[in-house]
Scaffold this motif. Sequence first.
Motif, mmCIF file in Angstrom:
data_model
loop_
_atom_site.group_PDB
_atom_site.id
_atom_site.type_symbol
_atom_site.label_atom_id
_atom_site.label_comp_id
_atom_site.label_asym_id
_atom_site.label_seq_id
_atom_site.Cartn_x
_atom_site.Cartn_y
_atom_site.Cartn_z
ATOM 1 N N LEU A 260 -90.478 25.321 12.982
ATOM 2 C CA LEU A 260 -91.424 26.157 12.252
ATOM 3 C C LEU A 260 -91.954 27.240 13.183
ATOM 4 C CD1 LEU A 260 -93.588 23.553 10.266
ATOM 5 C CD2 LEU A 260 -91.403 24.573 9.636
ATOM 6 N N SER A 261 -92.213 28.417 12.631
ATOM 7 C CA SER A 261 -92.824 29.517 13.381
ATOM 8 C C SER A 261 -94.192 29.804 12.792
ATOM 9 C CB SER A 261 -91.943 30.773 13.321
ATOM 10 O OG SER A 261 -90.722 30.569 13.979
ATOM 11 N N ILE A 262 -95.175 30.028 13.658
ATOM 12 C CA ILE A 262 -96.537 30.288 13.203
ATOM 13 C C ILE A 262 -97.085 31.507 13.920
ATOM 14 C CG2 ILE A 262 -96.941 27.858 12.685
ATOM 15 C CD1 ILE A 262 -98.512 27.603 15.244
ATOM 16 N N ASP A 263 -98.016 32.187 13.250
ATOM 17 C CA ASP A 263 -98.616 33.382 13.847
ATOM 18 C C ASP A 263 -99.842 33.772 13.040
ATOM 19 O OD1 ASP A 263 -98.958 35.396 15.638
ATOM 20 O OD2 ASP A 263 -97.440 36.721 14.817
ATOM 21 N N PHE A 264 -100.669 34.663 13.644
ATOM 22 C CA PHE A 264 -101.862 35.186 12.995
ATOM 23 C C PHE A 264 -101.679 36.657 12.683
ATOM 24 C CE2 PHE A 264 -104.114 31.474 14.750
ATOM 25 C CZ PHE A 264 -104.919 31.132 13.674
#
Length: 260
Positions: free
Chosen positions: A115-119
């Motif tokens: 999974l890739s996460i970011d703001f």
Amino acid sequence: MAHQTVASNKLSIRKACKLFSVSETCYRHIAKQSAINDKVAAKLIEITSSKGQTTWGFKLCYLYMRHQVGWKLNRKRVYRIYCELKLNLRIRPKKRIVRDKPLDLQVPSTRNKVLSIDFMSDNLSDGRAIRAFNVIDDFNREGLLNEVDFSMPASRVTRMLDQLFEWRGVPAVIRSDNGPEFISHHYRDWAEKRGIALWFTQPGNPQQNAYIERFNRTMRNELLNQHVFESIEEAQDEATEWLWCYNRPLLKLAKSMIFD
């Protein structure tokens, strides 16, 4: 040289000054500040060698002499003497954290593996800043989460991910940048307890997390740049509806045809 020539009785003062191109005024000048400079130098040595003040830099020394001692001296003169005495504190270079270069972007073999996460950031119509927390699956670029709120610390991030894992399952890897929420002890301990490997991109290399960055650009162009949100509730509702359409291209196309 003029003083040495006159002292050796070889020439008079007038002839010595003419020979060395020095005015007689300059020759006869007596420095009046040398005694003050010696006094300042002694005081600087006393201050910097005192217990508890060995770590004082020039600014603290100068302010102490000006306000505590009461000497109204020129700052440049004091700094010149300070440098001549070589009292400058050694500047300790910042310790750089050496991070391992992550693996090249590759499509995982199965869903829910990486999974890739970011703001993302945006503003309401009244100027208040809001943040969007995005999560996608690298296998098929499916958008799993895009929570919008004013503030989302590390504890909030882990709570949202736990809610996602209840129906999605725990992934093997989570990829992210080096944001403060992602490098916090709380987030690292949370991942270790769940057996999740954390992959961090190198600072200044967003292309190492290109999947989520591409998702962010689509969200920016199709949602954030197209609306001026009046409230946080409106932003949350629009984000949820947009994510629903993003994951279902046919529904998205039908919606655009209706509005056209």
